[in-house]
Motif scaffolding. Structure first.
Motif, PDB file in Angstrom:
ATOM      1  N   PHE A 142      21.409  15.778  -5.194  1.00  0.00           N
ATOM      2  CA  PHE A 142      21.259  14.889  -3.145  1.00  0.00           C
ATOM      3  C   PHE A 142      20.337  14.658  -2.673  1.00  0.00           C
ATOM      4  O   PHE A 142      20.251  15.904  -2.182  1.00  0.00           O
ATOM      5  N   GLY A 143      19.600  13.542  -2.335  1.00  0.00           N
ATOM      6  CA  GLY A 143      18.906  14.048  -1.388  1.00  0.00           C
ATOM      7  C   GLY A 143      17.698  13.379  -2.044  1.00  0.00           C
ATOM      8  O   GLY A 143      16.590  13.518  -1.466  1.00  0.00           O
ATOM      9  N   VAL A 144      17.459  13.971  -3.671  1.00  0.00           N
ATOM     10  CA  VAL A 144      16.029  13.959  -3.839  1.00  0.00           C
ATOM     11  C   VAL A 144      15.789  12.991  -5.019  1.00  0.00           C
ATOM     12  O   VAL A 144      16.536  12.789  -5.550  1.00  0.00           O
ATOM     13  N   ASP A 145      14.692  12.184  -4.817  1.00  0.00           N
ATOM     14  CA  ASP A 145      14.349  11.072  -5.310  1.00  0.00           C
ATOM     15  C   ASP A 145      14.322  11.142  -7.472  1.00  0.00           C
ATOM     16  O   ASP A 145      12.882  11.684  -6.845  1.00  0.00           O
ATOM     17  N   PHE A 146      14.667  11.088  -7.832  1.00  0.00           N
ATOM     18  CA  PHE A 146      14.275  12.120  -9.624  1.00  0.00           C
ATOM     19  C   PHE A 146      15.259  11.400 -10.473  1.00  0.00           C
ATOM     20  O   PHE A 146      16.398  11.482 -10.186  1.00  0.00           O
ATOM     21  N   VAL A 147      14.745  10.666 -11.227  1.00  0.00           N
ATOM     22  CA  VAL A 147      15.747   9.519 -12.012  1.00  0.00           C
ATOM     23  C   VAL A 147      15.134   9.761 -13.643  1.00  0.00           C
ATOM     24  O   VAL A 147      14.195   9.203 -13.862  1.00  0.00           O
ATOM     25  N   PRO A 148      15.941  10.885 -14.329  1.00  0.00           N
ATOM     26  CA  PRO A 148      14.132  11.799 -15.321  1.00  0.00           C
ATOM     27  C   PRO A 148      15.215  10.432 -16.374  1.00  0.00           C
ATOM     28  O   PRO A 148      16.249   9.603 -16.319  1.00  0.00           O
ATOM     29  N   GLU A 149      13.765  10.000 -17.753  1.00  0.00           N
ATOM     30  CA  GLU A 149      14.518   8.788 -18.474  1.00  0.00           C
ATOM     31  C   GLU A 149      14.936  10.020 -19.739  1.00  0.00           C
ATOM     32  O   GLU A 149      14.319  11.185 -20.191  1.00  0.00           O
TER      33      GLU A 149
END
Length: 728
Positions: A658-665
């Motif tokens: 929550f709150g962390v901009d991280f979208v792994p491939e």
């Protein structure tokens, strides 16, 4: 005629003549005398009549001797009845409550989150098998050895008692005692094991009481369930499972004879204590069965030739023992509060045995590989999901050597890992953001002037950078602005349970905390600001199915921090891992956040953090408090934390923080060797064994490096790569 003179009634000197009356006292005296005379006469006549009547019963000669003896017998009998009644008063008190003796402890069977048995604690007891379902030869073996006239006497076997007295007087060590099964049950249910005449009298009264209130079959069932059978086992059902690994319904004649032989002296004849003595006693039980006419010699021959063999209980079953010790204490608290009458319970826990193995491997391998270098001998770890369910607990590097659970005892200082409370209170109370500037400069409270780890100052710096670099002076400055009392109050709301003094150095982690409580506190940030206390029990039920506790993790919970504060904190903690003191906790493809902590003189080193899937707190140090060799939280604790998280995130869906901009491939790697795959329930996909997981993580790291090398240089820093591993 001269008229009479007139008398003046007003004359004060005139006295009227009064008539003399008889005295009433004289009459009373006469009545009393006559009454006494009449009473004396009546008494005399009565005595004469009594003598006349008694003369009819007067005996002489030899007959008088028998009358005197009978009279004395009645007299002494009355005295004895009064004495026995006095001795029986404790028995009346024992039965008045209607409660039986509690066993020394509870019997608890623990299951993992999927319902698989993972261990036991307390006594072993089980009263769930009906008497009709027990083997007939077990019942006969017990009756033949303990009380052959059980179904004939009234609770006290007079014949058996006389025989035992005669046997003891002759020096024979017979195979039967003087106490009936009912008397033995009375002792087990109501009395202690002391040997006194008074206790035997009370036991006799209780035996009669049991016979009046219970049927013979009920008494026998109670006896089978409450008798101590050695090895911490109460009752034949538990003993059958412990000694033979079988249900009592499935035991053989030889095994039934061995169990029946335990009633007399369980500590002496227990097979794991003295197998030869246990087998000799079982052979004697078989002889008793033949003598009692229950079986023939031919029917017991096979049991004599092939005596029972107990299972080996010395092997380590690899239970999560530190967790079970803690869960047992938690379960006992709930059970005692429920006032349930049973002693036997099944507890469904939150533990995940695969994650437990990962945690143990991460801790022990790190200490084994690098402990000597940093002069550190112990470590602890607690892992929960983001809702507080404990998935793994490691209380030390070797449970066999030390059962002291370092994960739950509140006696260690958290160092800079405590700063989440300082910064969260600053964001919450002062409305600050991670990008706000603050001046890193010398600060003093009285004569105390803290310094940063590098003994330098950064000047104007953002809050995010200050936390990433763990600047002490900034934390102290914030504590001055918010007040230390409010910081301590927030820490307790978030999860710290131990009280500690609020000193001027509080912002630097001078407090007493446990690993478990630190995991609970960080879980508040992982769970979007809601109170998330760690818990290890999902359900408690008796063996009969009565549910006395059930956890409801989805129930509404108290909000501790606002969403804005949680987002800001998580963004700053992400910076600790990507470019601060916690870079060794970084995992490619997984959004990891956390905070390191190191105490003065390097006595304690911490790393606490979370992903979108799990929360983990790790501590390294020494039991005797001697300092490590400059060990910091960003070193071995972060390494062990990273090892566990890397293992734990194989073959699962990686959730965002929550709150962390991280979208792994997502990139998938398959492990094709079935021998390296852990068995898992249907609710969870198969997972790798720790050694295989380590190899797979290394392969994943190599693949990421290779993929990143193929990218344009301008994209390498900004493009995250996630490798999802699969144990299929």
């Amino acid at each position: 005629m001269t008229p009479p003179a007139r008398i003046d009634v007003q004359d004060p000197f005139y006295t009227k003549e009064k008539r003399v009356k008889k005295s009433s006292m004289l009459a009373a005296d006469a009545w009393l005398d006559s009454s006494l005379y009449d009473m004396g006469q009546s008494a005399g006549r009565g005595w004469t009549k009594f003598q006349d009547i008694m003369s009819i019963f007067r005996v002489r000669g030899i007959l008088r001797l028998f009358v005197e003896l009978l009279s004395d017998a009645f007299t002494f009998g009355a005295i004895g009845a009064v004495l026995m009644t006095a001795l029986a008063l404790p028995a009346f008190d024992a039965t008045a409550t209607g409660e039986f003796n509690k066993a020394e402890d509870y019997s608890v069977v623990f299951q993992d989150r999927y319902g698989n048995e993972i261990g036991r604690r307390g006594i072993r007891s089980d009263d769930s098998v009906a008497l009709a379902d027990m083997p007939d030869y077990l019942v006969k073996a017990t009756l033949a050895t303990e009380d052959r006239r059980f179904y004939d006497h009234f609770g006290i076997d007079v014949v058996g008692t006389l025989r035992a007295i005669a046997s003891n007087a002759s020096g024979d060590s017979g195979t039967q005692g003087g106490s009936s099964i009912t008397q033995q049950l009375a002792k087990n249910l109501f009395l202690s094991s002391e040997r006194t005449i008074e206790r035997k009298v009370i036991e006799a009264f209780l035996a009669v009481w049991l016979e009046w209130h219970y049927s013979k079959d009920q008494i026998l069932k109670l006896y089978f369930d409450h008798a101590y059978m050695g090895g911490g086992n109460f009752g034949v059902v538990a003993a059958s499972d412990f000694y033979f690994g079988k249900k009592v319904q499935d035991i053989s004649l030889a095994e039934a004879a061995m169990l029946s032989g335990l009633f007399k002296a369980p500590t002496k004849y227990a097979p794991h204590v003295d197998l030869a003595a246990s087998r000799a006693r079982a052979n004697l039980v078989l002889t008793n069965m033949v003598a009692a006419g229950f079986l023939t010699e031919g029917q017991v021959t096979a049991a004599r030739r092939h005596p029972a063999t107990p299972v080996d209980r010395t092997a380590d079953i690899n239970s999560p023992n530190y967790f079970l010790d803690w869960a047992f204490e938690e379960a006992k608290t709930v059970i005692e509060a429920s006032h349930h009458t049973s002693n036997n319970f099944v507890v469904r826990t939150t533990i995940d045995t695969t994650l437990q193995k990962y945690a143990e491997d991460a801790v022990t391998s790190t200490v084994r590989d690098s402990g000597a270098q940093y002069d550190v001998e112990q470590a602890a770890m607690v892992v929960t999901d983001t809702k507080g369910a404990v998935r793994a607990m490691v209380g030390g590097v070797d449970y066999g050597k030390s059962q002291f659970n370092r994960a739950i005892v509140s006696n260690r200082q958290p160092g800079s890992s405590y700063k989440i409370f300082v910064y969260a209170e600053a964001l919450e109370q002062l409305g600050l953001t991670p990008q706000d500037l603050i001046t890193d400069r010398p600060v003093c409270i009285g004569d105390w002037c803290p310094q940063n780890y590098g003994r330098n100052y950064k000047g104007s710096i953002t809050l995010a950078s200050a936390l990433a670099q763990s600047l002490n002076t900034v934390a102290v400055t914030l504590s001055i602005k918010t007040g230390r009392d409010s910081i301590a109050a927030l820490s307790h709301r978030m999860g710290l349970r131990a009280d500690y003094p609020i000193t001027r150095s509080l912002a630097l982690g001078v407090a007493s905390v446990s690993v478990l409580d630190m995991a609970s506190s960080y879980a508040v940030l992982a769970d979007e600001g809601y109170k998330t206390p760690a818990y290890g029990i999902n359900r408690i039920a008796s063996l009969t199915g009565d549910v006395i506790f059930e956890a409801h993790p989805d129930d509404p919970r108290e909000r501790i921090l606002s969403e804005t504060t949680v987002k800001g904190m998580n963004q700053m903690l992400r910076g600790v891992v990507t470019g601060g003191t916690g870079t060794k906790a970084k995992i490619e493809g997984v959004p990891t956040v956390g905070k390191s902590g190191t105490t003065s003189s390097y006595r304690d080193a911490w790393f606490c953090g979370f992903t979108g899937n799990y929360v983990a707190a790790v501590w390294f140090g020494n039991d005797d408090y001697h300092p490590t060799r400059t060990l910091t939280g960003g070193n071995l604790p972060a390494v062990a934390w990273q090892k566990f998280m890397a293992y734990a995130h194989t073959n699962i869906e990686i959730k965002p923080v929550f709150g962390v901009d991280f979208v792994p491939e997502q990139v998938v790697i398959a492990a094709t060797d079935p021998s390296q795959v852990e068995d898992a329930p249907a609710e969870r996909p198969p997972t790798l064994k720790p050694a295989a997981a380590r190899k797979l993580v290394d392969v994943a790291d190599l693949l990421r490096t290779t993929l990143r090398a193929t990218m344009p240089v301008t994209d390498r820093a900004s493009t995250p790569i996630s490798v999802e591993t699969s144990g299929l």
